[in-house]
Write a protein that holds these residues in place. Structure first.
Motif, PDB file in Angstrom:
ATOM      1  N   SER A  84      -3.164  66.248  47.238  1.00 56.00           N
ATOM      2  CA  SER A  84      -3.973  65.363  48.290  1.00 56.00           C
ATOM      3  C   SER A  84      -4.765  64.710  47.162  1.00 56.00           C
ATOM      4  N   MET A  85      -5.269  64.805  46.056  1.00 56.73           N
ATOM      5  CA  MET A  85      -6.250  63.961  45.593  1.00 56.73           C
ATOM      6  C   MET A  85      -5.201  62.954  44.517  1.00 56.73           C
ATOM      7  N   LEU A  86      -3.905  63.531  44.334  1.00 58.67           N
ATOM      8  CA  LEU A  86      -3.055  62.494  43.578  1.00 58.67           C
ATOM      9  C   LEU A  86      -2.624  61.434  44.647  1.00 58.67           C
ATOM     10  N   ARG A  87      -2.637  61.995  45.712  1.00 58.26           N
ATOM     11  CA  ARG A  87      -2.044  61.148  46.840  1.00 58.26           C
ATOM     12  C   ARG A  87      -2.943  59.865  47.002  1.00 58.26           C
ATOM     13  N   ALA A  88      -4.172  60.414  47.067  1.00 54.06           N
ATOM     14  CA  ALA A  88      -5.210  59.460  47.500  1.00 54.06           C
ATOM     15  C   ALA A  88      -5.626  58.411  46.397  1.00 54.06           C
ATOM     16  N   ALA A  89      -5.340  58.828  45.161  1.00 56.19           N
ATOM     17  CA  ALA A  89      -5.588  58.183  43.700  1.00 56.19           C
ATOM     18  C   ALA A  89      -4.349  57.050  43.441  1.00 56.19           C
ATOM     19  N   LEU A  90      -3.175  57.342  44.203  1.00 56.29           N
ATOM     20  CA  LEU A  90      -1.935  56.692  43.786  1.00 56.29           C
ATOM     21  C   LEU A  90      -2.142  55.139  43.899  1.00 56.29           C
ATOM     22  N   PRO A  91      -2.926  54.497  45.190  1.00 55.82           N
ATOM     23  CA  PRO A  91      -2.967  53.204  45.141  1.00 55.82           C
ATOM     24  C   PRO A  91      -3.802  52.595  44.138  1.00 55.82           C
ATOM     25  N   GLY A  92      -4.898  53.468  43.429  1.00 59.14           N
ATOM     26  CA  GLY A  92      -5.458  52.724  42.520  1.00 59.14           C
ATOM     27  C   GLY A  92      -4.701  52.721  41.174  1.00 59.14           C
ATOM     28  N   ALA A  93      -4.098  53.721  41.049  1.00 56.16           N
ATOM     29  CA  ALA A  93      -2.945  54.005  39.870  1.00 56.16           C
ATOM     30  C   ALA A  93      -1.957  52.586  39.868  1.00 56.16           C
ATOM     31  N   LEU A  94      -1.556  52.306  41.114  1.00 57.38           N
ATOM     32  CA  LEU A  94      -0.504  51.259  41.190  1.00 57.38           C
ATOM     33  C   LEU A  94      -1.275  49.882  40.629  1.00 57.38           C
ATOM     34  N   ARG A  95      -2.773  49.639  41.201  1.00 54.16           N
ATOM     35  CA  ARG A  95      -3.310  48.331  40.902  1.00 54.16           C
ATOM     36  C   ARG A  95      -3.517  48.279  39.216  1.00 54.16           C
ATOM     37  N   LYS A  96      -3.859  49.631  38.695  1.00 54.77           N
ATOM     38  CA  LYS A  96      -4.069  49.530  37.401  1.00 54.77           C
ATOM     39  C   LYS A  96      -3.002  48.945  36.308  1.00 54.77           C
ATOM     40  N   LEU A  97      -1.559  48.853  37.048  1.00 52.35           N
ATOM     41  CA  LEU A  97      -0.350  48.368  36.340  1.00 52.35           C
ATOM     42  C   LEU A  97      -0.693  46.879  35.805  1.00 52.35           C
ATOM     43  N   ASP A  98      -1.608  46.488  36.463  1.00 47.71           N
ATOM     44  CA  ASP A  98      -2.058  44.867  36.052  1.00 47.71           C
ATOM     45  C   ASP A  98      -2.077  44.913  34.563  1.00 47.71           C
ATOM     46  N   PRO A  99      -1.246  44.063  33.730  1.00 40.05           N
ATOM     47  CA  PRO A  99      -1.611  43.966  32.372  1.00 40.05           C
ATOM     48  C   PRO A  99      -2.969  43.742  31.817  1.00 40.05           C
ATOM     49  N   ARG A 100      -3.629  42.974  32.767  1.00 42.01           N
ATOM     50  CA  ARG A 100      -5.085  42.400  32.537  1.00 42.01           C
ATOM     51  C   ARG A 100      -5.743  43.790  32.363  1.00 42.01           C
ATOM     52  N   ARG A 101      -5.536  44.841  33.109  1.00 37.38           N
ATOM     53  CA  ARG A 101      -6.651  45.825  33.008  1.00 37.38           C
ATOM     54  C   ARG A 101      -5.890  47.023  32.168  1.00 37.38           C
ATOM     55  N   GLN A 102      -4.591  46.918  32.134  1.00 31.48           N
ATOM     56  CA  GLN A 102      -4.231  47.708  31.195  1.00 31.48           C
ATOM     57  C   GLN A 102      -4.283  47.729  29.756  1.00 31.48           C
ATOM     58  N   TRP A 103      -4.496  46.449  29.217  1.00 30.38           N
ATOM     59  CA  TRP A 103      -4.524  46.117  27.925  1.00 30.38           C
ATOM     60  C   TRP A 103      -5.843  46.662  27.226  1.00 30.38           C
ATOM     61  N   ARG A 104      -6.782  47.285  28.279  1.00 27.75           N
ATOM     62  CA  ARG A 104      -8.062  48.020  27.813  1.00 27.75           C
ATOM     63  C   ARG A 104      -7.658  49.304  27.108  1.00 27.75           C
ATOM     64  N   ASN A 105      -6.557  49.783  27.483  1.00 30.02           N
ATOM     65  CA  ASN A 105      -6.218  51.214  26.477  1.00 30.02           C
ATOM     66  C   ASN A 105      -5.215  50.794  25.746  1.00 30.02           C
ATOM     67  N   PRO A 106      -5.600  50.584  24.312  1.00 31.27           N
ATOM     68  CA  PRO A 106      -4.161  50.143  23.661  1.00 31.27           C
ATOM     69  C   PRO A 106      -3.051  50.979  23.535  1.00 31.27           C
ATOM     70  N   VAL A 107      -3.167  52.303  23.635  1.00 39.55           N
ATOM     71  CA  VAL A 107      -2.117  53.187  23.423  1.00 39.55           C
ATOM     72  C   VAL A 107      -1.154  52.873  24.762  1.00 39.55           C
ATOM     73  N   MET A 108      -1.777  53.039  25.794  1.00 38.16           N
ATOM     74  CA  MET A 108      -0.893  52.983  27.008  1.00 38.16           C
ATOM     75  C   MET A 108      -0.514  51.564  27.301  1.00 38.16           C
ATOM     76  N   PHE A 109      -1.087  50.433  26.735  1.00 33.55           N
ATOM     77  CA  PHE A 109      -0.557  49.152  26.591  1.00 33.55           C
ATOM     78  C   PHE A 109       0.430  48.946  25.907  1.00 33.55           C
ATOM     79  N   ILE A 110       0.936  49.489  24.918  1.00 30.18           N
ATOM     80  CA  ILE A 110       2.030  49.874  24.033  1.00 30.18           C
ATOM     81  C   ILE A 110       3.180  50.616  24.641  1.00 30.18           C
ATOM     82  N   VAL A 111       2.956  51.356  25.832  1.00 29.80           N
ATOM     83  CA  VAL A 111       3.929  51.941  26.472  1.00 29.80           C
ATOM     84  C   VAL A 111       4.238  50.963  27.572  1.00 29.80           C
ATOM     85  N   TRP A 112       3.461  50.206  28.093  1.00 30.31           N
ATOM     86  CA  TRP A 112       3.626  49.450  29.179  1.00 30.31           C
ATOM     87  C   TRP A 112       4.514  48.268  28.746  1.00 30.31           C
ATOM     88  N   VAL A 113       4.184  47.733  27.596  1.00 30.12           N
ATOM     89  CA  VAL A 113       4.973  46.771  26.879  1.00 30.12           C
ATOM     90  C   VAL A 113       6.534  47.344  26.749  1.00 30.12           C
TER      91      VAL A 113
END
Length: 731
Positions: free
Chosen positions: A3-32
C-alpha cells in the motif's frame, strides 16, 4: 508495504522529470541510458535489429526489454525516495490542521507593570496571520494560541497533543524555563499573555511540516561526499563504456549501444545511488516517530559521530524525586523520637521528599497522629527548613544541616538571654532580702547550655558527610520542647534514585567509544557518588552556564563531537556550541532556537536514543554501500562473458553461472539490478539493526553480512532470472 508503494507511485512518476532527476547523478546516467535505448528501440525497425558481440542476431524485443527495465530501474529509485517522503505526509497533514487561521486578541500598548493581566488594556481582534514579532496577545481558556511565543504573564494548562501526540495537558507559566508556547495549541484553563516570537509562515509548526515532508532536508556532508564519490565512479565507467566499443571493433567484436548502456548501468553503483536519499529521509523520519524534530540532516548525522555525551543529573540520570531511604538517629536519641518528629513535620509537605518520609515511617511500622493540631512552618529559600509548631509549645524543624544547626544555636541563645534576664530579676529580689524564685533555679540549671554541644555537632557532621558521600541528600531533624534544650534528633537520608537500566546503557555507549559526562549543581561529593552508581565516565559538579560552555569547547578542541540537552535560556549558549544540541519543547524559545533538535516530549534521557538513531543512519548507509559495490561483481561475471565470448571462447570459463545466452545474460543482469532496489527499500527505511560495538567490530560484521551477502545474492538472483528469461522465445 504494498500500500505504501502504491501511494508513492504518483510521486515517483513525477520525479522522472529530468529537471528533478539530474540532482541524483548516478540515476541521471541511468535515465539517459533509458532514453537512449528507447530511441534505439523505436529506430530499429528502420535501421535493422541489434546484434551481439559475435555478430549473431538477438531477439527483436531485446532493445525494448532493456529500455523498459532501465526505466523501471529509475522508477524504483524514485519510488524509494517517494516512500520515504510519504511517511511524513500523514503527520504533516495533522500539523496543518493546527495552522487554521484564528482570531487573536492583541493588546494595544501592552505595559507589563500596569497591565499585568491585560484587564485594563485595549484588546484589538486581529487575524493570527497579521501578528508581528513583539506583539502581545491575551489567550483565555478554550482558545487556540495564535502563534509561537513566550508567556509574559500568567500560568495555564495547555493541550499540546496536536504537536506531541501526548494527551496529558502540560503547565506553562511566565518567568521560567517553561514559558514557551507553540502556535496551534489550546489553552485549557486560566488566562495568559503571550509575546509573539515568530512571524507567520516561520513558526515551529511550519518548520515541522517542511521537515517531516522532506522539503527542507539538506544533504549532510557525508552524504554529499558519498554523492561525489558515486558521481566520480560513474564518470569513470562512462569513459570506460565510450572507449570499449572502439577497442572491441579493433578486435573484430563490435558491441551494440544497447549492450554498452546495459554494461554501464551494471558497472555504476546504482543500488546505493537509488537508496541514498531515502536513507537520509528515513533517518529524520525515525527521529520524528520518536517525537524529536531535527532542524537539519546534519544534526542527525552528527549524532552518529558523537564521542562525548553531556547529560543533566536530575530527570535524566536520576528520577529527580529524592525519596527517604533511612532514618539515622544520633547517640542518645530513640528511633521512635526521630521518626515521629520527621513524619509530623512532613505531613503537610506535598513535595515528593515529604511524602516519602511519611511513607517510609509507616513502612517501618511506626504509628503517629496523621492529623496533629499545630501551626505549619513552610519552607523558604531564606530559612532552608520547614516544620511544625505544636499547641504544647513543641517546635519541630527539618532542613539543611547548617540551617538546622543555626536554628538550634539561635533557640539556645534566645533562651540563654531569657535565663540571664530572669536571673538578673532573681538576683535583684535576693538583694532586697527576698527568696530566689523558681526561675532563678532554672537559670542556674541551664547556665551551661549555650548552643549545640561540640560532640553533637561533630556527630552530626559525620552523619551528613556519610550521606553526602553515598550520593544522598541529608535532611536534619531537630526539636525543641518547653523547659528542655533544643536538640538534634538525627538525619533523614534522601536518595536521588538512578533510573533503571542506565548503567547498562552507559556501558553500551562506552563500548561504542562514547564518553558520558554528568552535569549537576550538586557538590562534588554527591556528584561523585551518583556518577559512580550510574556508571558515567566523568561529571561536572556545581556547574554554571559558563562551566558548561567552557567544558564543551575543551572537548571540541580535543577533536570530540559533543551532544547535550537543555531547556532554559541559560542553556542556550551551550546548546548552540554543542554539535548536537537537543532543546526541550517545554523550554524557552531561546533554548529551542539555539539547539539543532527539539524533543517534543521533553525527555532529556532521549538523547541516548538520538545517538543510536544517528549511528544507525551511518551504519545503514555504509552497509548498503558495501552491498551495492559487492553485487556489481556478479554483474561483471554476467555481462563481460556475454559481450566477448563469441569472439574469445576462452572467456567461457568466466560464465560460472552457466547463463543461457548473451542476450539472456545481459537482460537478467539488468532485471536483477532493478528488482534488488525494491527489495532493499524496507531495509533503507527501517535501517540496519544497530548493535553496540567498536568501529572495527561493526565494520567486520557489515563486511561479513552485507559484503559477502552482496557478493552471493546477485549470483543466485541473476541465475534464477536467466532461467525464466530463457523460456521467452528468441532468448
Amino acid at each position: 508495504m504494498i500500500s505504501m508503494l502504491r501511494a508513492a507511485l504518483p510521486g515517483a512518476l513525477r520525479k522522472l522529470d529530468p529537471r528533478r532527476q539530474w540532482r541524483n547523478p548516478v540515476m541521471f546516467i541511468v535515465w539517459v541510458g533509458a532514453a537512449l535505448t528507447t530511441v534505439l528501440a523505436v529506430a530499429e525497425p528502420f535501421v535493422g535489429g541489434p546484434a551481439d558481440s559475435g555478430g549473431s542476431p538477438v531477439p527483436a524485443s531485446f532493445t525494448w526489454a532493456i529500455a523498459v527495465w532501465l526505466w523501471v530501474t529509475v522508477l524504483f529509485a524514485n519510488l524509494a525516495e517517494s516512500v520515504a517522503e510519504g511517511r511524513g505526509k500523514a503527520q504533516a497533514d495533522s500539523l496543518r490542521q493546527t495552522r487554521a487561521a484564528t482570531t487573536a486578541q492583541r493588546v494595544a500598548g501592552y505595559d507589563a507593570e500596569t497591565d499585568a493581566a491585560a484587564d485594563r488594556a485595549a484588546l484589538e481582534p486581529v487575524a493570527s496571520s497579521d501578528l508581528r514579532l513583539g506583539d502581545h496577545v491575551v489567550v483565555r481558556a478554550g482558545e487556540l494560541i495564535p502563534g509561537d511565543g513566550d508567556i509574559v504573564w500568567g500560568i495555564a494548562s495547555v493541550d499540546e497533543s496536536a504537536i506531541t501526540g501526548e494527551s496529558a495537558p502540560v503547565v506553562r507559566e511566565s518567568g521560567g524555563d517553561r514559558s514557551a508556547v507553540t502556535g496551534g495549541t489550546r489553552v485549557l484553563s486560566d488566562r495568559i499573555v503571550v509575546r509573539i516570537t515568530s512571524m507567520p509562515g516561520e513558526t515551529f509548526v511550519d518548520r515541522m511540516i517542511a521537515l517531516v515532508e522532506g522539503a527542507a532536508r539538506q544533504k549532510t556532508p557525508n552524504e554529499i561526499a558519498l554523492n561525489i564519490l558515486l558521481a566520480s565512479l560513474s564518470i569513470i565507467f562512462v569513459v570506460v563504456a565510450l572507449t570499449l566499443n572502439p577497442i572491441a571493433s579493433y578486435a573484430a567484436a563490435p558491441v551494440s549501444v544497447t549492450v554498452l548502456a546495459a554494461l554501464l548501468v551494471c558497472l555504476i553503483p546504482t543500488t546505493i545511488g537509488a537508496l541514498l536519499s531515502a536513507i537520509g529521509i528515513a533517518g529524520m523520519d525515525r527521529l520524528v516517530q520518536r517525537n524529536v524534530l531535527a532542524m537539519s540532516g546534519r544534526a542527525v548525522e552528527a549524532a552518529g559521530d558523537v564521542t562525548t555525551l553531556l547529560l543533566d543529573k536530575t530527570g535524566t540520570i536520576t528520577y529527580g524525586n529524592r525519596r527517604a531511604s533511612a532514618f539515622l538517629r544520633l547517640d542518645g536519641v530513640r528511633e521512635q523520637e526521630l521518626v515521629e518528629a520527621a513524619a509530623l513535620s512532613s505531613l503537610a509537605d506535598p513535595t515528593p521528599e515529604g511524602v516519602s518520609i511519611v511513607e517510609l515511617a509507616e513502612a517501618e511500622g511506626h504509628r503517629f497522629d496523621r492529623r496533629p493540631a499545630g501551626e505549619i512552618v513552610p519552607f523558604t529559600a531564606q530559612t532552608r527548613m520547614s516544620g511544625l509548631d505544636l499547641p504544647d509549645g513543641t517546635r519541630i524543624r527539618k532542613g539543611a544541616g547548617s540551617a538546622i544547626a543555626a536554628w538550634v544555636d539561635q533557640v539556645e541563645q534566645a533562651e540563654q538571654t531569657e535565663r540571664a534576664e530572669v536571673a538578673a530579676v532573681g538576683a535583684s529580689g535576693g538583694a532586697n532580702g527576698a527568696e530566689p524564685g523558681p526561675a532563678t533555679g532554672l537559670a542556674a540549671r541551664g547556665a551551661d547550655r549555650a548552643g549545640l554541644p561540640a560532640a553533637v555537632r561533630a556527630e552530626l557532621e559525620q552523619r551528613v558527610a556519610e550521606v553526602s558521600q553515598s550520593g544522598g541528600t541529608p535532611l536534619v531533624v531537630a526539636e525543641h520542647r518547653p523547659g528542655a534544650p533544643a536538640r538534634i534528633l538525627g538525619v533523614v537520608h534522601l536518595k536521588d534514585v538512578v533510573k533503571e537500566g542506565l548503567p547498562e546503557k552507559f556501558a553500551e555507549l562506552r563500548g561504542m567509544g562514547i564518553r558520558t559526562v554528568m552535569i549537576t549543581g550538586d557538590n562534588p561529593l554527591t556528584a561523585a557518588a551518583i556518577a559512580q552508581e550510574a556508571g558515567v565516565d566523568d561529571f561536572l559538579a556545581e556547574a554554571t552556564p559558563e562551566d558548561k560552555l567552557a567544558y564543551i569547547r575543551r572537548e571540541q578542541e580535543g577533536g570530540n563531537l559533543v551532544a547535550m540537552t537543555g531547556d532554559g535560556t541559560n542553556d542556550a549558549p551551550a546548546l548552540a556550541q554543542a554539535d548536537v544540541g537537543v532543546a526541550m519543547n517545554t523550554g524557552t524559545s531561546a533554548a529551542k532556537e539555539a539547539g539543532n533538535m527539539v524533543d517534543l516530549d521533553s525527555d532529556p534521557s532521549k538523547l541516548i536514543d538520538i545517538v543510536r538513531i544517528g549511528k544507525q543512519l551511518l551504519i545503514t548507509r555504509g552497509a548498503l554501500t558495501t552491498f551495492s559495490i559487492a553485487n556489481d561483481i556478479a554483474k561483471y561475471f554476467a555481462i563481460i562473458p556475454a559481450m566477448f565470448m563469441g569472439v574469445f571462447p576462452q572467456l567461457a570459463v568466466l560464465n560460472i553461472m552457466g547463463l543461457h545466452s548473451p542476450a539472456s545474460a545481459v537482460l537478467s543482469a539488468i532485471v536483477f539490478n532493478a528488482i534488488v532496489i525494491v527489495f532493499l527499500i524496507p531495509l533503507a527505511l527501517r535501517g540496519v539493526r544497530f548493535r553496540a560495538g567498536g568501529a572495527s567490530q561493526i565494520l567486520g560484521r557489515n563486511l561479513a553480512l552485507y559484503g559477502l551477502g552482496g557478493l552471493i545474492t546477485p549470483f543466485a538472483g541473476i541465475w534464477l532470472i536467466d532461467q525464466a528469461v530463457r523460456l521467452i522465445p528468441g532468448f
